[in-house]
Design an enzyme around this catalytic site. Sequence first.
Site: not given
Ligand code: KIV
Length: 273
Positions: A124, A191, A92, A53-54, A122
Amino acid sequence: MANSTSAALKRITTHSLQEMKQRGEKISMLTAYDYSMAKILDAAGIDMVLVGDSASNVMAGHETTLPITLDQMIYHASAVVRAVKRALVVVDIPFGSYQGNSAEALRSAIRIMKESGGHAVKMEGGAEIKESVMRVLSAGVPVMGHLGLTPQSIYKFGTYTVRAQEKAEAEKLIEDAKLLEACGCFALVVEKIPAALAKKVASSLTIPVIGIGAGVEVDGQVLVMHDMLGITQEFKPRFLRRYADLQQLMTDAFKKYISDVKTKDFPTSKESY
Ligand code: KIV
């Protein structure tokens, strides 16, 4: 008979990642959000591609990961999946699509799997999202956990500083890691936590622990592609190693093109019909 090319393209699975941990082979993971970059990355031999989600930051220019939507994540993930032949693609689940409601978590995970073709999701958090994690796993969707600095909770933390430096937070992180493993997560991202704590987590779990800003004594590493390629320059945490300066390379190429257009150096007769 399998030739060396098809053998080289043998798909990475959650099972092969587990075997890599067992034989002490480090796991490589980078983010990707589009077809062209994912194709280059997969061909280079990466083990896991994270459609993070980055994307909210590096693709859309938002300050945090919170604004990206489920539809947008599915759009990015399906482009990546079309490119990837070997790596395991993890997607994510975005903020607001799983917390506090396990039925919604399941719906979101199923949409990601069905509409993008991703191989895993993924999520969190630890104990607070246990129900959602279990519900998604119950549908046969592999889940990767994410503990430590969890960017979807940035407004709770108030800062991007190193997490779990205090004893209580470190103990909770270890408990959460064990809980996620017991639930059935296939891997875990940690992280921005102290290296000694990350080492303890990795040696306490049988599932692979992938670090970002968590030292070398974990089972693998992940970075954001745009950061390690030097496309983004303003983000400079200690853990980030830049493997290229694409911002400079691209700027030079763009400037040369602009100049060639202005001076009529491009196109030449050989580049014309
Ligand atoms: O969204 C992302 O890029 C991440 C990484 C920083 C692990 O969750």
